[in-house]
Design a protein around this motif. Structure first.
Motif, PDB file in Angstrom:
ATOM      1  N   ALA A 338       0.888  -1.242  -0.003  1.00 23.79           N
ATOM      2  CA  ALA A 338      -0.106   0.017   0.094  1.00 23.79           C
ATOM      3  C   ALA A 338       0.808   1.337   0.032  1.00 23.79           C
ATOM      4  CB  ALA A 338      -1.015   0.073   1.293  1.00 23.79           C
ATOM      5  N   GLN A 342       0.003   5.158   3.141  1.00 20.89           N
ATOM      6  CA  GLN A 342      -1.230   4.429   3.368  1.00 20.89           C
ATOM      7  C   GLN A 342      -0.795   3.767   4.803  1.00 20.89           C
ATOM      8  OE1 GLN A 342      -3.988   5.434   2.041  1.00 20.89           O
ATOM      9  NE2 GLN A 342      -4.522   3.411   0.913  1.00 20.89           N
ATOM     10  N   ALA A 345      -1.593   5.445   8.112  1.00 21.64           N
ATOM     11  CA  ALA A 345      -2.871   5.464   8.951  1.00 21.64           C
ATOM     12  C   ALA A 345      -3.007   4.871  10.201  1.00 21.64           C
ATOM     13  CB  ALA A 345      -3.912   4.902   7.913  1.00 21.64           C
ATOM     14  N   ASN A 352      -7.002   2.335  14.895  1.00 19.72           N
ATOM     15  CA  ASN A 352      -6.209   1.967  13.736  1.00 19.72           C
ATOM     16  C   ASN A 352      -5.196   1.150  14.168  1.00 19.72           C
ATOM     17  OD1 ASN A 352      -7.988   3.513  12.364  1.00 19.72           O
ATOM     18  ND2 ASN A 352      -6.676   4.612  11.284  1.00 19.72           N
ATOM     19  N   MET A 366      -5.297  -4.175   6.663  1.00 18.66           N
ATOM     20  CA  MET A 366      -5.583  -3.297   5.539  1.00 18.66           C
ATOM     21  C   MET A 366      -7.207  -3.573   5.067  1.00 18.66           C
ATOM     22  SD  MET A 366      -2.208  -3.693   3.189  1.00 18.66           S
ATOM     23  CE  MET A 366      -1.951  -5.578   3.214  1.00 18.66           C
ATOM     24  N   LEU A 370      -7.811   0.206   5.785  1.00 20.17           N
ATOM     25  CA  LEU A 370      -7.651   0.915   4.737  1.00 20.17           C
ATOM     26  C   LEU A 370      -8.713   0.735   3.396  1.00 20.17           C
ATOM     27  CD1 LEU A 370      -3.628   0.109   4.108  1.00 20.17           C
ATOM     28  CD2 LEU A 370      -4.813   1.911   5.105  1.00 20.17           C
TER      29      LEU A 370
END
Length: 371
Positions: A338, A342, A345, A352, A366, A370
């Motif tokens: 990613a 990304q 995050a 998260n 993910m 994501l």
């Protein structure tokens, strides 16, 4: 030649709550410092050179970590002045970690004290016993730790670099001192950046520790804790040369506590693995002998003699090695698929953060975060 002892050492410790301590922290520091010893023998010029180089390397590492990760700490303010870098000797590390233990164990000690308050001779003797036990732990670790970020030191944490241990290891593995010192600083500075760029992380970890304290039941520990500890000791001896086995933490944990510990394990695996990835990503561009250092250091991480391996197993240090390995695999998998932007995050909120299960299943993380 002189014993390695540095003036830039953390001193002093206070109990801000004023409550009777269940741990004699002064005794712990004295015992821990004595067990840890002074470290390698060097000249004053060699000591001064090592201290100056470590400070410069830590400062240099900040920009290298920021460029590689995209993480940047907010500018220091009067309320949040930033996290200092301290180059310390072994006694300084012991003192600093006694301070940290007194802080993070506060919620647990409070809970136990409420349910079974110590008093009189019991309190005095008990604090000496626990002080001696904590001192033994700090002494063992004080001779091995190269560096550490202490997020719980007010107001913004502090980075500790243990100069005599760094010098000892660089000599032991015959590493180039300049390369090895920067290599260590890259890893430890990554931790400083993690907590200064993600300021909610400190409060999150402390909240998890407080929750763990709320689950503590003194009667349960007294009823069968000794039996579980003895079982862990037998298992550690039997597994000294193999994978698996129980730590003391496993031995005294209830199912509820293990759930909390699993969450914290996921976070710690992320932090340690991320630092290893940064070290390996940046290292080849600025450290000529990085491959040689990494190879020899990985061998050293496995421990030396049987006693050392047993202690590592009991104290959960084998679990920490797994955190490096599993956390790094998680970070690499997400970044490869990613990209770093990304991946970042993961730092946006506590929701998260990867669980212990997701650390070993990056695709699950993910999909959850994501997607």
């Amino acid at each position: 030649m002189v014993a390695y002892h540095l003036p830039d050492t953390v001193h002093g410790m206070t109990d801000a709550t004023g409550r009777p301590s269940m741990v004699d922290w002064d005794l712990a520091v004295r015992i821990g410092s004595r067990i840890a010893g002074d470290g390698p023998t060097v000249t004053r010029d060699e000591a001064d050179e090592a201290v100056a180089e470590l400070r410069a390397d830590a400062d240099r590492s900040t920009g290298l970590v920021r460029e590689f990760t995209g993480l940047a700490a907010a500018e220091p303010t009067a309320e949040r002045p930033g996290a200092p870098v301290l180059v310390v000797d072994r006694a300084g590390w012991v003192q600093a970690n006694a301070d940290a233990f007194a802080t993070i164990l506060g919620p647990i000690v409070d809970k136990i004290s409420e349910k079974k308050p110590p008093s009189g001779l019991t309190a005095a003797v008990g604090s000496k016993v626990t002080g001696a036990e904590v001192g033994g732990l700090l002494g063992f670790l004080g001779g091995k730790i190269l560096g550490q970020f202490d997020p719980f030191h007010d107001p913004s944490g502090r980075l500790l670099l243990v100069a005599p241990n760094i010098v000892h290891v660089e000599r032991e593995i015959e590493a180039d001192p300049t390369d090895f010192r920067l290599w260590v600083c890259l890893h430890e500075e990554t931790h400083r950046v993690q907590f200064t760029a993600v300021p909610w992380m400190r409060d999150h970890l402390f909240a998890e520790i407080s929750k763990l304290g709320e689950t503590m039941e003194p009667s349960g520990l007294l009823d069968d804790g000794l039996a579980r500890i003895l079982d862990a000791l037998k298992g550690a001896k039997g597994a000294a040369g193999s994978e698996g086995g129980a730590s003391l933490l496993d031995a005294i944990s209830t199912p509820e506590q293990k759930e909390l510990i699993d969450r914290m394990t996921g976070v710690m695996s992320l932090l340690e693995g991320h630092a290893d990835v940064v070290m390996d990503g940046v290292g080849p561009t600025v450290i000529p002998s990085v491959e040689k250092i990494r190879g020899k250091f990985n061998e050293r991480r496995k421990g030396v003699g049987v006693l050392d391996k047993v202690l590592r197993r009991l104290l959960g240090l084998d679990m920490k090695m797994a955190q490096y390995r599993d956390g790094a695999a998680f970070v690499r998998a997400v970044v490869d698929q990613a990209g770093m932007e990304q991946f970042n995050a993961v730092w946006e909120s506590a929701e998260n953060l990867p669980s212990k299960v997701e650390i070993k299943d990056p695709k699950a993380w993910m999909t959850r975060v994501l997607a």
